[in-house]
Each structure stands twice: as C-alpha cells, then as structure tokens.
Design a protein around this motif. Structure first.
Motif, PDB file in Angstrom:
ATOM      1  N   ASN A 184      -4.005  -2.913   9.126  1.00  0.00           N
ATOM      2  CA  ASN A 184      -4.176  -1.484   8.930  1.00  0.00           C
ATOM      3  C   ASN A 184      -2.879  -0.916   8.330  1.00  0.00           C
ATOM      4  O   ASN A 184      -1.829  -0.962   8.977  1.00  0.00           O
TER       5      ASN A 184
ATOM      6  N   ASP B  52      -8.991  -3.104  13.291  1.00  0.00           N
ATOM      7  CA  ASP B  52      -8.374  -2.694  14.557  1.00  0.00           C
ATOM      8  C   ASP B  52      -8.926  -1.374  15.081  1.00  0.00           C
ATOM      9  O   ASP B  52      -8.801  -1.068  16.266  1.00  0.00           O
TER      10      ASP B  52
ATOM     11  N   GLU C  67       0.821  -1.216   0.000  1.00  0.00           N
ATOM     12  CA  GLU C  67       0.000   0.000   0.000  1.00  0.00           C
ATOM     13  C   GLU C  67       0.854   1.264   0.000  1.00  0.00           C
ATOM     14  O   GLU C  67       0.517   2.252  -0.646  1.00  0.00           O
TER      15      GLU C  67
ATOM     16  N   THR D 153     -16.182  -2.935   8.109  1.00  0.00           N
ATOM     17  CA  THR D 153     -14.763  -2.615   8.007  1.00  0.00           C
ATOM     18  C   THR D 153     -14.310  -2.833   6.569  1.00  0.00           C
ATOM     19  O   THR D 153     -14.986  -3.507   5.783  1.00  0.00           O
TER      20      THR D 153
ATOM     21  N   LEU E  10      -6.567  -7.979   6.700  1.00  0.00           N
ATOM     22  CA  LEU E  10      -7.119  -7.287   7.863  1.00  0.00           C
ATOM     23  C   LEU E  10      -6.214  -6.179   8.394  1.00  0.00           C
ATOM     24  O   LEU E  10      -6.645  -5.349   9.201  1.00  0.00           O
TER      25      LEU E  10
ATOM     26  N   ARG F  42     -12.939   2.283   8.118  1.00  0.00           N
ATOM     27  CA  ARG F  42     -12.197   1.672   9.215  1.00  0.00           C
ATOM     28  C   ARG F  42     -11.693   0.279   8.845  1.00  0.00           C
ATOM     29  O   ARG F  42     -12.410  -0.506   8.216  1.00  0.00           O
ATOM     30  N   THR F  43     -10.468  -0.033   9.263  1.00  0.00           N
ATOM     31  CA  THR F  43     -10.006  -1.420   9.272  1.00  0.00           C
ATOM     32  C   THR F  43     -10.429  -2.026  10.615  1.00  0.00           C
ATOM     33  O   THR F  43     -10.886  -1.319  11.517  1.00  0.00           O
TER      34      THR F  43
ATOM     35  N   GLU G 250      -8.262  -1.878   0.419  1.00  0.00           N
ATOM     36  CA  GLU G 250      -9.287  -0.843   0.304  1.00  0.00           C
ATOM     37  C   GLU G 250      -8.899   0.420   1.072  1.00  0.00           C
ATOM     38  O   GLU G 250      -9.153   1.546   0.617  1.00  0.00           O
ATOM     39  N   MET G 251      -8.260   0.253   2.227  1.00  0.00           N
ATOM     40  CA  MET G 251      -7.808   1.432   2.976  1.00  0.00           C
ATOM     41  C   MET G 251      -6.702   2.158   2.210  1.00  0.00           C
ATOM     42  O   MET G 251      -6.709   3.393   2.109  1.00  0.00           O
TER      43      MET G 251
ATOM     44  N   SER H  96     -10.779  -3.636   3.901  1.00  0.00           N
ATOM     45  CA  SER H  96      -9.549  -4.426   3.874  1.00  0.00           C
ATOM     46  C   SER H  96      -8.316  -3.525   3.816  1.00  0.00           C
ATOM     47  O   SER H  96      -8.415  -2.301   3.638  1.00  0.00           O
ATOM     48  N   THR H  97      -7.168  -4.143   3.931  1.00  0.00           N
ATOM     49  CA  THR H  97      -5.890  -3.437   3.802  1.00  0.00           C
ATOM     50  C   THR H  97      -5.813  -2.706   2.477  1.00  0.00           C
ATOM     51  O   THR H  97      -5.471  -1.513   2.421  1.00  0.00           O
TER      52      THR H  97
ATOM     53  N   LYS I 193     -12.207  -0.387  14.370  1.00  0.00           N
ATOM     54  CA  LYS I 193     -13.623  -0.477  14.014  1.00  0.00           C
ATOM     55  C   LYS I 193     -14.509   0.364  14.919  1.00  0.00           C
ATOM     56  O   LYS I 193     -15.382   1.103  14.443  1.00  0.00           O
TER      57      LYS I 193
END
Length: 370
Positions: free
Chosen positions: A302, A343, A21, A351, A300, A340-341, A356-357, A353-354, A345
């Motif tokens: 962050n 952790d 990311e 929530t 999952l 939100r991821t 998507e964030m 995903s990694t 939430k």
C-alpha cells in the motif's frame, strides 16, 4: 518559485515500490509548476550495507544534511539478520535522526470514513478520527546512560536502562505540541508516569510551566500514560495533540495507529530545531510501517502512507498546506470509490496493485485541478 531539494531513500523490501509511486506524484507537481522539487536518491539500510558496508554512507549523510527534506521508505529484513549490531539496517535510520538532530516525532492517526469498518473498534468510535501524537525522539530511556548488562556472577546478570530528561528537552518538544495544537483544535494532552517516575514529575512540572508562560490560550490536560492507553481504545476522538516521552510515545503511537485499521495508511515526520534565520527545520518523513520483505516485489504494498509522508513534508517543511490538503483529499476520494490494496481489503471483492493505487491517487489529484 522556490526549488526544494528532496532527498529520497527507498531503502529495503517494499521501499523501492512505494517510493516509485511518491516520485510519480512529486514529478507531476513539478511538471505542473505547483511545487518545484529537485529530487536526489541515495541508499539506506540493508541496501546501503550491501554496497557500502554500512547502513548509510557518509556521502549520503552529507546529501541528507544539504536537503530541504528527507523522504525515507523502510529499512530492514531477514537478509541482514547476521550483520554486526552497529551495522544493522536500522542503524541508518538512527544515524539520520541523530546527525540531523531530529527530536520531535509526529505520528498522526487519521481514520478515513471509507475505512472506519476496517478498525478493530466500532465505527462510531473511529469515524473521523484525527489525532496527532508528538513523541520526544532523542532522549529518555532509549538514550540515557548508563545502559548496560552487568555480570553479577553465579549465573546472574543485571540489565540497566536509564530514563533521563533535562528541562530544555521537555520544553522544546512541548513547544512543538502547543504550536501544532494552535493550528488544529487547540488542545494538548501531556502524558507521563509522574506517580512512579521522577522523570515524569519533572515532565509534568515543565509542561505545566511552559503552558502558563507561553501558551495559556491552548487547553492543556495531563494524563498518566497507562490511563491514556486505555482511553485511546475507549474514546479516541477526545484527543487532539498528545505529547509524551520517547518510551511512552513509541508504544502509544502504535496503539493509535491500529485504531485506523492498517499501518499502511499512516505517515510520520521527525523534525529538528527551527533555523533562527530561515524558520526552516531539518526533517525526515517516512511511513510508520516496516519493509514487509514477505510481499516485496509482488505489487501488494500500500503506497498511501508513503504518499501521505510527502504530504506531511509539504505541510511542515515547505509551508504548502494547501497542496498537502489536495493530496489528502485525493487519497480520501480514491478510498470513497472503493479502491483497495490487499491490507485494507475488508469486504471488497477485488484489490488493486501498488502501481494502480498510485495511479488512482494521481488521477484524483489531477482531476481536482480541472
């Protein structure tokens, strides 16, 4: 435009996922001509042990030495619990710190307004929190000699760790803190245990003299480390820059991190001495969280702390504070939208995903330039 060499070490566990990311953002910054990065990747930790039989290879250390900044994700995991102590995954991180002579660890504790309710403290205590802990990283009890366990016989043993600091070590970490404070709210809190430790007496004397001699414009206060720990959970927004030794910095920075609600949110920087000619420093940037092997590969994790670590590199290695500010605002914008991821939430119904964030932060960053 200058081209910056960024050496990326994904490491273990969730490391490769969050690294992907941050690479996405670094690649976009390069493509847009905002910053020119030349990215090279290597192995560290358990991943390096599996390939090279050591926690970081000599070749990758050479690449780290040649880079303008090193970006590391995370190391470790139960898979390598049985390897010899000197070859454990964490030895790769320790070698990077030692060989690059990284003596100053910067640990920001920032609470985004959208996440204030995720803290264990009341909203009014942490909303808008922005403090920086400057930890001395290469001295003190972790490195002092003698360090040993002695067999005394008759079933008795004695463990020895030595707390030791020289004047120059205290002065150089003090300068980092005072110079940071000048760019923030102009206040430094120096912390030690001078009431029971001779090294604390010296620390207090050296910081006081340095302040009077070179930084009289900065407000300086002294606070015993145990009292400071109490104040961090009582009224944390009273602090701006906290400077302390290796042991107390290790503990106090973790206390400060939890004020923000999640370790997944916080970056860090480890800095070396300034080059006298170029004014540049050797530097390593990494999130403060671990490799989280229990959630690795599940999408999952962050990635915010990793992305913020790139922001710190832009600020402290490349003097590109404006670009770092854009990244910070992009993260804040995504959080304000309720994304939100797991952790972080809180009360969120869903929530992301990694990936998507990471995509959401990049989209926010792109929108800021339109």
């Amino acid at each position: 435009m200058a081209v910056y060499k960024l050496f990326v070490l994904p490491g273990d566990g969730i490391g490769p996922e969050i690294t992907a990311e941050v690479e996405k953002i670094a690649t976009w910054l390069t493509r847009e001509g905002i910053v020119q990065f030349e990215i090279e990747k290597g192995l560290v930790g358990g991943a390096a042990y599996d390939v090279h039989g050591q926690a970081i290879s000599d070749a990758d250390m050479e690449r780290a030495e040649a880079a303008d900044a090193v970006l590391l994700a995370a190391v470790g995991g139960p898979k390598w619990d049985g390897v010899p102590y000197e070859l454990r995954p964490e030895a790769g991180l320790l070698r990077l710190r030692k060989d690059l002579q990284l003596f100053a660890n910067l640990r920001p504790a920032i609470c985004y307004p959208a996440l204030a309710d995720a803290s264990s403290l009341k909203r009014e205590l942490v909303d808008g929190l922005d403090l920086m802990i400057v930890r001395e990283l290469t001295g003190g009890v972790y490195f002092g000699e003698p360090k040993q366990i002695i067999d005394l016989g008759n079933g008795q043993k004695r463990g020895i760790d030595t707390q030791v600091y020289d004047t120059y070590e205290i002065e150089r970490i003090g300068r980092v803190a005072f110079e940071l404070a000048r760019k923030r709210r102009n206040k430094v809190t120096s912390s030690e245990k001078r009431n029971v430790m001779k090294s604390g007496v010296l620390w207090n004397e050296v910081i006081t003299a340095l302040h009077a001699r070179e930084y009289p414009d900065v407000l300086l206060e002294h606070q015993l480390a145990d009292s400071l720990g109490m104040q961090l959970v009582r009224r944390p927004k009273q602090f701006d820059v906290i400077v302390t030794d290796n042991l107390f910095g290790d503990m106090l920075s973790d206390v400060a991190a939890m004020l923000t609600g999640s370790l997944g949110m916080l970056p860090s920087a480890s800095l070396g001495e300034k080059n006298a000619r170029s004014e540049t420093r050797k530097a390593l940037y990494e999130p403060v969280h671990g490799s989280a092997p229990d959630i690795a590969g599940k999408g999952l994790a962050n990635p915010i702390a990793m992305i913020s670590s790139l922001g710190m590199a832009l600020r402290y290695s490349f003097n590109l504070g404006e670009v770092a500010d854009r990244i910070d605002r992009a993260i804040s914008g995504v959080l304000e939208k309720g994304l939100r991821t797991a952790d972080i939430k809180g009360d969120a119904q869903e929530t992301i995903s990694t990936i998507e964030m990471g995509d959401a932060i990049l989209a926010e960053l792109q929108a800021s330039l339109r």
